[in-house]
Design an enzyme around this catalytic site. Structure first.
Site, short mmCIF file in Angstrom:
data_model
loop_
_atom_site.label_atom_id
_atom_site.label_comp_id
_atom_site.label_asym_id
_atom_site.label_seq_id
_atom_site.Cartn_x
_atom_site.Cartn_y
_atom_site.Cartn_z
N THR A 1 16.14 50.65 22.81
CA THR A 1 15.89 49.55 23.74
C THR A 1 17.16 49.07 24.45
O THR A 1 18.22 48.95 23.83
CB THR A 1 15.25 48.38 22.97
OG1 THR A 1 14.11 48.88 22.26
CG2 THR A 1 14.81 47.27 23.91
N GLU B 1 6.81 56.06 12.62
CA GLU B 1 7.32 54.68 12.68
C GLU B 1 6.16 53.69 12.71
O GLU B 1 6.18 52.66 12.03
CB GLU B 1 8.19 54.52 13.94
CG GLU B 1 8.65 53.10 14.15
CD GLU B 1 9.63 52.94 15.32
OE1 GLU B 1 10.10 53.96 15.85
OE2 GLU B 1 9.92 51.78 15.67
#
Ligand SMILES: Cc1cc2nc3c(=O)[nH]c(=O)nc-3n(C[C@H](O)[C@H](O)[C@H](O)COP(=O)(O)OP(=O)(O)OC[C@H]3O[C@@H](n4cnc5c(N)ncnc54)[C@H](O)[C@@H]3O)c2cc1C
Length: 386
Positions: free
Chosen positions: A131, A249
């Site tokens: 990110t 994840e």
């Protein structure tokens, strides 16, 4: 008496023993420090060494690389014991569940030998930096650049919201190595942060919840990283690698959510049993009983579905859409159940000294990270169109 729940086929005596050992570890090593860790916004560095010594790091990495030689089921029971303990201190999910598996799956033999044993012992803490301030959901908009210069990459850019970012010694950085637009020009490059010129940690971020887990900004200014630290045989594989690993994840988030659901209900059962109201326990009221019945139904459905997904993951059959459904459904259920449980606690449910209040703040991010729940719906819908 608790409602009996079926034992999933992948559960074994070995896993029951591990779950018990892990629960005792979190109770002994994390619970006494949690309040201090929350105040400082990170766990102590030492907890990583202790978790490594207790065999809780890299449990599903082969013993040849210092790992526990277990499988995804081993990670599941550790994740659930950690979630149930209501402590943070460190994100084993990112470290062992995610980054270690990127290295195992895409790393060269030399990379595995170099990093995995140190990650298993807690000598190295790992993070993954996807990110950026301008690129969250839209990973194709990543601007961090890695330009090849002889035997090095020169990396420039900024990352934000990075879990384990304060302590990280090893960061899997998503960077643009090619001129191609979108995902095609992205690569994963492992960065060793200790003494690395051009590497800088920014703020330790002040979050709504999960205060004891370090979440930080990272900056790279002309940071020179050996080219052999690229993950994968060639540049431009990053987006594909991320897409391959994201279901894992997402399942880890759902696995933790199942434990959170049951802990919230158990807390609320205990609270409403002892809270006297109009001369009777709060639990005796029909509204309380019905609300708790609804919550337990959701928790039981979540467990059953996630147990099935774990079985699929163990058989290498977990697809993108099903993992997205698990993450979506469980994190939404956690939001609803924890909110109901706060309500049943009355004003005490809003006081952070009560576990349910902390769970309320800690759980909210489940619907945002690991791919937001809107993205999960998009993935599920796309798989239906095929
Ligand atoms: C506590 C925490 C820990 C984190 N840890 C890490 C980490 O370790 N490493 C890392 O790389 N990142 C990490 N993140 C980042 C996280 O993955 C992102 O916040 C997330 O992917 C969303 O990106 P964004 O915040 O930029 O929101 P945006 O992408 O700006 O999204 C804003 C809103 O738009 C919606 N939206 C976006 N696309 C669509 C679409 N196609 N259709 C409909 N709606 C859409 C989103 O669902 C969201 O509601 C973490 C975040 C938090 C809060």
């Amino acid at each position: 008496m608790a409602i009996p729940q079926p034992t999933p086929p992948w559960m074994s005596e070995d896993l029951v023993l591990l779950a018990d050992n892990a629960a005792r570890f979190f109770e002994r090593e994390c619970v006494p420090h949690e309040a201090r860790w929350r105040a400082q916004h990170h766990g102590d560095r030492e907890i990583w060494h202790k978790a490594g010594a207790a065999g809780l790091l890299c449990i599903s990495i082969p013993e040849a690389y210092g790992g526990g030689g277990g499988h995804f089921g081993h990670e599941v029971v550790i994740t659930q014991a950690h979630a149930r303990s209501l402590t943070g201190g460190f994100s084993n999910g990112v470290h062992s569940g995610i980054v270690a598996h990127y290295i195992l799956r895409y790393g060269t033999e030399a990379q595995k030998q170099r990093w995995l044993p140190k990650m298993a012992s807690g000598e190295m803490v790992a993070a993954i930096a996807m990110t950026e301030p301008g690129a969250g959901t839209d990973l194709q908009a990543v601007r961090t650049k890695a330009v090849r210069d002889g035997e090095h990459y020169v990396i420039n850019g900024a990352k934000t919201f990075i879990t384990n970012g304060w302590h990280a010694d090893l960061v899997c950085v998503v960077a643009r190595t090619g001129a191609e637009a979108g995902g095609k020009g992205l690569s994963l490059i492992m960065v060793e942060t200790q003494g690395q010129p051009g590497f800088r940690r920014g703020r330790l971020l002040d979050k709504v919840g999960q205060h004891s887990i370090d979440t930080a900004e990272l900056f790279f200014d002309d940071m020179r990283v050996p080219a052999h630290q690229l993950l994968g045989s060639e540049e431009g594989q990053g987006f594909r690698q991320l897409m391959e690993q994201l279901p894992r994840e997402r399942l880890i988030i759902a696995v933790g959510g199942v434990a959170t659901l049951q802990r919230a209900i158990d807390e609320t059962l205990a609270y409403t049993r002892q809270r006297q109201i109009f001369g009777q326990p709060l639990l005796a009221m029909q509204n309380t009983r019905f609300k708790l019945a609804e919550c337990q139904t959701k928790a039981t459905i979540a467990k059953s579905f996630v147990d099935d997904c774990i079985g699929r993951a163990l058989r290498n059959e977990l697809d993108l859409a099903t993992a997205a459904m698990a993450k979506l459904w469980v994190t939404e259920a956690v939001g609803q159940v924890v909110d109901e449980c706060v309500q049943l606690h009355g004003g005490y449910g809003y006081m952070t000294e009560y576990p349910i209040a902390r769970m309320y703040a800690d759980a909210r991010v489940g619907r945002i990270y690991g791919g937001s729940n809107e993205v999960m719906k998009e993935l599920i819908a796309r798989s239906m169109e095929r």
